[in-house]
Design a protein around this motif. Sequence first.
Motif, PDB file in Angstrom:
ATOM      1  N   ARG A 143       0.840  -1.214   0.000  1.00  0.00           N
ATOM      2  CA  ARG A 143       0.000   0.000   0.000  1.00  0.00           C
ATOM      3  C   ARG A 143       0.865   1.250   0.000  1.00  0.00           C
ATOM      4  N   GLN A 144       1.917   1.210   0.810  1.00  0.00           N
ATOM      5  CA  GLN A 144       2.771   2.392   0.849  1.00  0.00           C
ATOM      6  C   GLN A 144       3.479   2.590  -0.486  1.00  0.00           C
ATOM      7  N   ARG A 145       3.803   1.481  -1.159  1.00  0.00           N
ATOM      8  CA  ARG A 145       4.436   1.640  -2.476  1.00  0.00           C
ATOM      9  C   ARG A 145       3.459   2.221  -3.495  1.00  0.00           C
ATOM     10  N   ASN A 167       3.672   2.819  10.080  1.00  0.00           N
ATOM     11  CA  ASN A 167       2.740   1.698  10.248  1.00  0.00           C
ATOM     12  C   ASN A 167       3.314   0.371   9.771  1.00  0.00           C
ATOM     13  N   LEU A 168       4.616   0.321   9.549  1.00  0.00           N
ATOM     14  CA  LEU A 168       5.199  -0.867   8.912  1.00  0.00           C
ATOM     15  C   LEU A 168       6.195  -1.559   9.837  1.00  0.00           C
ATOM     16  N   ALA A 173       9.678  -1.613   6.367  1.00  0.00           N
ATOM     17  CA  ALA A 173      10.131  -0.222   6.393  1.00  0.00           C
ATOM     18  C   ALA A 173      11.388  -0.054   5.541  1.00  0.00           C
ATOM     19  N   TRP A 174      12.278  -1.034   5.632  1.00  0.00           N
ATOM     20  CA  TRP A 174      13.505  -0.939   4.833  1.00  0.00           C
ATOM     21  C   TRP A 174      13.233  -1.057   3.344  1.00  0.00           C
ATOM     22  N   ALA A 196      11.861   6.961  13.084  1.00  0.00           N
ATOM     23  CA  ALA A 196      12.544   5.676  12.903  1.00  0.00           C
ATOM     24  C   ALA A 196      14.043   5.850  13.118  1.00  0.00           C
ATOM     25  N   LYS A 197      14.437   5.729  14.380  1.00  0.00           N
ATOM     26  CA  LYS A 197      15.838   5.951  14.755  1.00  0.00           C
ATOM     27  C   LYS A 197      16.807   5.078  13.957  1.00  0.00           C
TER      28      LYS A 197
END
Length: 228
Positions: A143-145, A167-168, A173-174, A196-197
């Motif tokens: 979805r994020q893509r 939300n991932l 996330a990577w 996201a540290k």
Amino acid sequence: MIEMRNVSKDYSKGIHALINVNLRIEKGEFIFLVGASGAGKSTFIKLLLKEEDPSEGKIIVSDEDITHLSRRRIPYLRRNIGVVFQDFRLLPNKTVYENVAFAMEIIEASSKEIRRQVPMVLGMVGLSDKASQYPHQLSGGERQRVSIARAIVNNPSILIADEPTGNLDPETAWEIMKVLRQINRRGTTILMATHAKDIVDVMQQRVIALEKGRVVRDQQRGAYGYED
Ligand code: ADP
Ligand code: ADP
């Protein structure tokens, strides 16, 4: 590409969301915007998108002074800035293809252009085989893509990502970061607000840190730099 000169934003008396921000962002940079909740990150982004006006100072985007932009010019500014959100904001009743195509229909691109551009960006984000799926049939990363494809389909020079990995799970996330980095390598300036540290520490890009509305750090190849 982006310049803020002595920019301040007060929402109301005593609420200083941004205080005297001065910075320049050059074409092609990848920037992490970090800071605790309430530090001013969303306000920073809203000023660039002209969703809010600064109380003081001057903002320049792609050589245009947007400090006092007429209502009529705002759509042109937003065409030049793609935006990705934490919660994706896809249209549930449209397919992946249609979600991305819709962003082009809004700016009245020709159907010939749409037929060329949509498959191209779906290829860039690795979703060519999902074009006919609906958002609910996709994973969070997919979805994020889609939302990234939609954000870049009109070739903006700037991509703003507001907590895109929030939300991932870490692995997904990577994958999103790889996609963003690729887009950045093609010349798009990327500004990513994030908590996201791990990602910030590994990527070694420029970090702009806000604290109570002030830029407290602006560092090339920076780190996240504080504990949440
Ligand atoms: P962040 O995105 O880093 O969490 P924000 O830019 O949302 O920070 O908020 C900065 C400050 O401005 C906070 O004190 C917040 O409460 C305040 N603020 C944000 N939006 C509004 C608004 N629409 N009206 C009043 N105060 C606001
Ligand atoms: P037109 O130019 O006639 O509108 P399009 O090529 O834009 O035709 O496509 C019409 C519909 O077909 C789209 O809304 C979409 O649902 C579907 N479609 C087109 N190309 C693809 C593709 N590569 N993958 C999946 N669906 C597609």
